[in-house]
Design a protein around this motif. Structure first.
Motif, short mmCIF file in Angstrom:
data_model
loop_
_atom_site.label_atom_id
_atom_site.label_comp_id
_atom_site.label_asym_id
_atom_site.label_seq_id
_atom_site.Cartn_x
_atom_site.Cartn_y
_atom_site.Cartn_z
N ALA A 168 -12.35 6.69 4.64
CA ALA A 168 -11.29 5.77 5.04
C ALA A 168 -9.94 6.29 4.55
O ALA A 168 -8.97 6.36 5.32
CB ALA A 168 -11.57 4.38 4.45
N ILE A 169 -9.87 6.66 3.27
CA ILE A 169 -8.60 7.16 2.72
C ILE A 169 -8.20 8.46 3.40
O ILE A 169 -7.01 8.70 3.68
CB ILE A 169 -8.73 7.37 1.20
N ARG A 213 -1.94 5.33 15.15
CA ARG A 213 -1.53 4.59 13.95
C ARG A 213 -2.08 3.18 13.96
O ARG A 213 -2.63 2.69 12.97
CB ARG A 213 -0.01 4.57 13.86
N LEU A 239 -9.19 0.73 9.25
CA LEU A 239 -9.29 0.97 7.80
C LEU A 239 -10.03 -0.13 7.05
O LEU A 239 -10.99 0.17 6.33
CB LEU A 239 -7.89 1.15 7.21
N VAL A 274 -5.92 3.20 13.55
CA VAL A 274 -6.31 3.49 12.17
C VAL A 274 -6.10 2.27 11.28
O VAL A 274 -6.95 1.92 10.46
CB VAL A 274 -5.54 4.71 11.64
N LYS A 275 -4.95 1.60 11.49
CA LYS A 275 -4.68 0.42 10.65
C LYS A 275 -5.71 -0.67 10.90
O LYS A 275 -6.09 -1.40 9.97
CB LYS A 275 -3.27 -0.11 10.94
N ARG A 281 1.55 11.58 12.71
CA ARG A 281 2.26 10.36 12.32
C ARG A 281 2.94 9.70 13.52
O ARG A 281 3.14 8.50 13.55
CB ARG A 281 3.31 10.74 11.27
N TYR A 324 -6.67 7.82 6.71
CA TYR A 324 -5.30 7.37 6.46
C TYR A 324 -4.40 8.56 6.18
O TYR A 324 -3.30 8.69 6.73
CB TYR A 324 -5.31 6.39 5.29
N PHE A 348 -1.20 9.44 8.45
CA PHE A 348 0.10 9.09 7.88
C PHE A 348 0.63 10.15 6.92
O PHE A 348 1.70 9.99 6.36
CB PHE A 348 0.02 7.75 7.16
N GLU A 393 1.48 9.79 1.75
CA GLU A 393 1.26 8.35 1.87
C GLU A 393 -0.10 7.98 1.27
O GLU A 393 -0.22 6.99 0.56
CB GLU A 393 1.29 7.94 3.36
N ALA A 394 -1.13 8.81 1.56
CA ALA A 394 -2.45 8.53 1.01
C ALA A 394 -2.40 8.56 -0.51
O ALA A 394 -3.06 7.78 -1.19
CB ALA A 394 -3.47 9.53 1.53
#
Lengths: 177, 148
Positions: B47-48, B9, B16, B12-13, B3, B51, B55, B59-60
């Motif tokens: 993808a999930i 981060r 996604l 990944v954002k 994290r 994430y 994170f 969060e997922a």
């Protein structure tokens, strides 16, 4: 691919083995692309290299990352592997040569699919037409297999946790008493 | 936990939406190009999972809650099998999609679309469910280590 396999055999760090396994899957995916099976290549890259690696890493997180020392001689497993491998290679000797037009599998239903799939299903991708329409039963079976596997993993792994909780609760109630 | 890595981060954002769009492309373009429910399902789940790895699983699970995942697993199979039942009720063989549309060809097209959606739902949710279970146990192990 041979180099990767030798690496997997020689490595004792399980983290390295998992990563090498992912690399092997990617190489296999490229082989599938060369064989013009892009669908299979995508599946191999996604499931073999992606999902399996992630799941194995999650498992590694739960266990130790070094291989345990052998407790018995590897002679018998090696013999079984060699016998099975030998039998499989012997089985391939009877197969018709690769990719010939008059091979049995190209004589049966394959020509029908190739000629009629687009007309009958309006789907230019014959693989999809065969999977979903002509062989719907097979695909339904495959989906059911995935469903069963998922349910099985869920049952096995969530039950253990519940038992842990019960043990914890019992401990607590004893403390209270 | 990953994290705290800023680069990861941000990347990944950025990635996604691309992965999710690609999954949908593979799903709905499956009739025309390589791909279909199986591949698209794994891509969407990936993808999930990505994430969740960066994170944290909690969060997922806020994005795709566990109960939804667990109901989606049988839902996909039901959609697939239900399509077969629907064609049975319309007077054709099981899983023969021809009567679903005004013309047999349209019916086949629609049938393939529905069935692939069923495959997608089951595959994606099964992958996610397995990841949640394994990842959840990893988190528990972390907590135990932290306690001890």
């Amino acid at each position: 691919m041979v180099v990767v396999v030798i690496g997997i055999i020689r490595a004792h760090n399980l983290f390295a083995v998992v990563i090498l396994g992912g690399a092997y899957s990617f190489l296999l995916a490229t082989v599938m692309v060369v064989l013009d099976a892009v669908d299979v290549a995508m599946t191999e890259a996604a499931v073999g290299a992606g999902m399996s690696t992630v799941l194995l890493l999650a498992v590694l997180h739960l266990t130790r990352t070094r291989e345990a020392p052998l407790r018995h001689a590897p002679a018998i497993p090696l013999l079984v592997c060699l016998l099975t491998g030998g039998a499989l290679v012997y089985g391939t000797l009877d197969l018709p040569p690769f990719g010939r037009a008059d091979n049995p599998q190209n004589q049966h239903v394959a020509p029908y699919y190739l000629e009629n799939a687009e007309k009958e299903t309006k789907s230019p991708n014959v693989v999809t037409a065969v999977l979903a329409s002509y062989r719907g039963y097979d695909t339904l079976g495959e989906v059911t297999v995935i469903f069963t596997a998922g349910i099985g993993v869920l049952i096995l792994l969530s039950r253990r946790r519940r038992r842990d909780m019960i043990v914890k609760d019992e401990g607590r109630s004893k403390d209270v008493a | 936990m990953l994290r705290d890595t800023v680069i990861l981060r941000v990347v990944v954002k950025l990635l996604l939406p691309a992965i999710l769009i690609f999954a949908l492309y593979v799903q709905f373009h499956g009739d025309y190009g390589p791909g279909g429910g199986f591949q698209a399902g794994v891509a969407a789940a990936a993808a999930i999972i990505l994430y969740g790895m960066v994170f944290g699983i909690d969060e997922a699970q806020k994005v795709v809650p566990r109960p939804i995942v667990n109901t989606m697993i049988p839902l996909g199979v039901l959609i697939f099998a239900g399509t077969g039942v629907a064609s049975l009720l319309l007077g054709e063989n099981y899983l023969d999609y021809s009567p679903l549309g005004s013309k047999p060809v349209k019916g086949q097209h629609l049938g393939i679309l529905i069935v692939e959606a069923g495959v997608f739902i089951t595959v994606a949710s099964t992958m996610l469910a397995i990841f949640y279970v394994f990842g959840g146990r990893a988190d528990e192990a972390d907590e135990k280590e932290g306690e001890g």
